[in-house]
Design an enzyme around this catalytic site. Structure first.
Site, mmCIF file in Angstrom:
data_model
loop_
_atom_site.group_PDB
_atom_site.id
_atom_site.type_symbol
_atom_site.label_atom_id
_atom_site.label_comp_id
_atom_site.label_asym_id
_atom_site.label_seq_id
_atom_site.Cartn_x
_atom_site.Cartn_y
_atom_site.Cartn_z
ATOM 1 N N ASP A 143 20.345 53.928 54.341
ATOM 2 C CA ASP A 143 20.895 54.839 55.328
ATOM 3 C C ASP A 143 20.749 56.288 54.860
ATOM 4 O OD1 ASP A 143 22.482 55.248 57.786
ATOM 5 O OD2 ASP A 143 24.011 55.980 56.404
ATOM 6 N N GLU B 271 15.725 55.122 56.128
ATOM 7 C CA GLU B 271 16.043 55.697 57.436
ATOM 8 C C GLU B 271 15.675 57.178 57.399
ATOM 9 O OE1 GLU B 271 19.548 57.102 60.479
ATOM 10 O OE2 GLU B 271 19.946 56.824 58.354
ATOM 11 N N ASP C 65 21.762 53.812 66.669
ATOM 12 C CA ASP C 65 21.843 55.273 66.650
ATOM 13 C C ASP C 65 21.278 55.930 67.908
ATOM 14 O OD1 ASP C 65 23.109 55.725 64.175
ATOM 15 O OD2 ASP C 65 21.244 55.437 63.079
#
Length: 589
Positions: free
Chosen positions: A338, A367, A433
């Protein structure tokens, strides 16, 4: 010649070893360049460097040419006999001819002038340890992303009054529905039937929130989801069904209940963990919601997610230990990082070396939403979440682009990185997201057009839970609705599920879907200004999308209609492709 449009360097995706034998080289030029040759050979073929030698190599035309918006990309693969290579380019326009070397442009006769020290391009040595190696299995994986709280409630949890009744509805940031690991285990057969070969789990370690990106304990499964034994069971059963499992690692930041952070709150500057974080001012304010004042760094400006200092040796050791634990104890196959662009390169280089000693084919995914070249040089991530591809596909419809503009955008995405990494890129169209694809498209037909693109592009394909039934939902948190298992079991989404299964099976069966080679087709020059996407992959695999306001006849686009095998079609009847229709087909011998 447009000198400012020419670019090459012996690093990144412009010059690299694909394997121990092959050297991939690419060059950018302007559209004024009509032909390119490369002159290459061994650096020492004429003697020791720095002597009075005049070097020359063998000349070879670079025939692969890819069109970008403002540049042409020329690509070639060489096989240096001695694992090193010296080279220069010869560029031809309609009126000019130039030699391009490391320090600029020359006329050919200048290379032969005595005493001139030409700065040729040089690949010194194709060292085995420097060659980027990615897990082969990831190329063919069809991922399924699961947001655990909303996928399936397997334990029941009737004794938790704060858990809402299971329902596919708009949600808030604080809702809990009770999804868990047992629920995922119960639905593994559903995923297997769908054709899924990889499961990507949003965070499952102990945390306060429903999304679990504010970690409290990195070695403990959140009790709402289950425990360590349940996680082991999930991985083992997934593996028995030939499915990989990837965990989400939140190492850019932690939650406020993370013990080292609590120690800082209690002991301030005297805490042994103060350097684990990026604190600018003491004492640290407890319960801070916003960090715009710079008192300490956090994820974005979220005070509840203090940023970990991944430059600190103790933090690096801690993260290595956690990831090693996940691999050793749970047996996972990949880790998604992340906010993967904010953790230090120092950490990632050490972490990759450490983890690949444990599991050489572990998939490491970052990410990152932008150009990720610095992270994809072979010693950090294998791939990143391919949001540039997501954007390029989306923008064709949102910005009313032409077919030629779409070609330029896709060519850019397919050539951003080294070939090894491109083959395992994590391609997606929606996630936790983003708004959901079905809502963003506004049309079921456009939804399937975009899905057709996803499943015919090189890289691994990922669908977000619920995308297989064209689930709707706006931006976070509305994109995190509960799966409607009752309706699914009643057959309400049978048409959508059949379409998704067809696409996935096609993806698995047709090797061309994984190919990086893509040739866009046009009837004539005028067609480049239209909104019909038509491309070919390998020798006989084709994709045709009608994004115009009128139906189109298939005979206009197929020179020969005999021996056509339709692999997937949507809004396509007979020889007519409807408005926003999709056809994927093969031409059999």
């Amino acid at each position: 010649m447009e000198f400012g449009s020419v670019y090459h360097r012996t690093t990144e995706q412009y010059c690299y070893a694909r394997n121990e034998e092959e050297l991939a080289i690419s060059l950018l030029t302007g559209y004024d360049v009509k032909q390119v040759f490369i002159n290459w050979g061994d650096p020492f073929s004429a003697g020791i460097l720095g002597g009075n030698e005049i070097w020359s190599g063998q000349e070879e035309e670079i025939k692969e040419r890819i069109e970008l918006e403002h540049h042409l990309l020329w690509k070639i693969v060489l096989k240096p006999k001695y694992k090193r290579c010296k080279y220069y380019f010869k560029l031809l326009t309609e009126q000019e001819q130039w030699i391009y070397v490391e320090d600029g442009f020359y006329q050919e006769q200048q290379l032969k002038e005595s005493g001139r020290m030409i700065q040729y391009f040089i690949m010194p040595w194709m060292n085995k340890k420097d060659i980027g190696v990615v897990p082969k299995w990831a190329e063919n994986t069809v991922w399924y992303q699961i947001f655990p709280d909303r996928f399936c409630n397997g334990e029941g949890k009737k004794d938790y009054p704060h858990i809402k009744p299971w329902k596919m509805e708009k949600t808030t940031y604080f809702d809990l529905y009770g999804g868990d690991l047992k629920g995922i285990i119960q639905k593994l057969s559903y995923l297997k039937e769908l054709g899924i070969t990889g499961i990507y789990l949003n965070p499952i370690c102990e945390a306060i929130s429903n999304h679990k990106y504010d970690t409290t304990d990195y070695k403990k499964i959140d009790p709402m989801f289950g425990n360590e034994d349940r996680m082991k069971e999930l991985v083992q059963k997934a593996h028995s069904l030939q499915m990989k499992v990837m965990m989400d690692g939140v190492f850019n930041h932690c939650g406020t209940e993370f013990l080292p952070w609590k120690d800082v709150l209690e002991h301030g500057e005297h805490s042994r963990y103060k350097d684990w974080f990026m604190i600018q001012q003491f004492p640290v304010e407890k319960g801070k919601r916003n960090t715009r004042d710079g008192s300490y760094y956090s994820f974005a400006f979220a005070g509840g997610m203090p940023k970990l200092n991944t430059n600190n040796e103790e933090v690096v050791a801690f993260i290595k230990d956690v990831c090693g634990y996940w691999v050793d104890v749970y047996g996972i196959d990949g880790i998604r990082f992340d906010v993967g662009n904010e953790v230090s390169h120092y950490l990632l280089k050490q972490l990759r070396a450490y983890l690949l000693e444990k599991k050489p084919d572990l998939y490491l995914l970052g990410e990152i939403w932008h150009d990720s070249t610095p992270w994809l040089l072979g010693d950090e991530y294998d791939a990143v979440m391919n949001y540039p591809l997501t954007s390029s596909i989306n923008d064709f419809w949102k910005e009313d682009l032409t077919a030629k503009q779409f070609e330029h955008a896709i060519n850019r995405c397919m050539n951003l990185y080294r070939e090894q990494n491109q083959k395992v890129m994590f391609n997606l169209l929606d996630s936790h997201d983003t708004d959901r694809l079905r809502t963003r498209c506004g049309s079921e037909d456009i939804f399937y057009q975009q899905m057709a693109l996803l499943f015919t592009m090189a890289g691994s394909a990922c669908i977000y839970y619920g995308t297989e039934i064209a689930m709707e939902g706006g931006h976070d948190p509305d994109c995190r609705r509960c799966m409607p298992w009752g309706e699914i079991e009643k057959g309400v989404y049978e048409k959508e599920l059949m379409a998704m299964k067809t696409l996935i099976q096609m993806r698995k069966k047709e090797e061309a879907t994984h190919s990086l080679a893509i040739q866009f087709l046009y009837r004539d020059e005028e067609a480049k200004k239209e909104r019909v996407i038509h491309y070919k992959k390998d020798q006989n695999f084709y994709v045709l999308l009608n994004a115009t306001n009128e139906p189109i006849g298939l005979k206009e686009y197929m020179k020969e209609s005999n021996n056509i095998e339709r692999l997937f079609q949507w809004n396509c009847k007979g020889d007519v492709l409807g408005v926003n229709g999709t056809l994927i087909y093969k031409k059999n011998p």
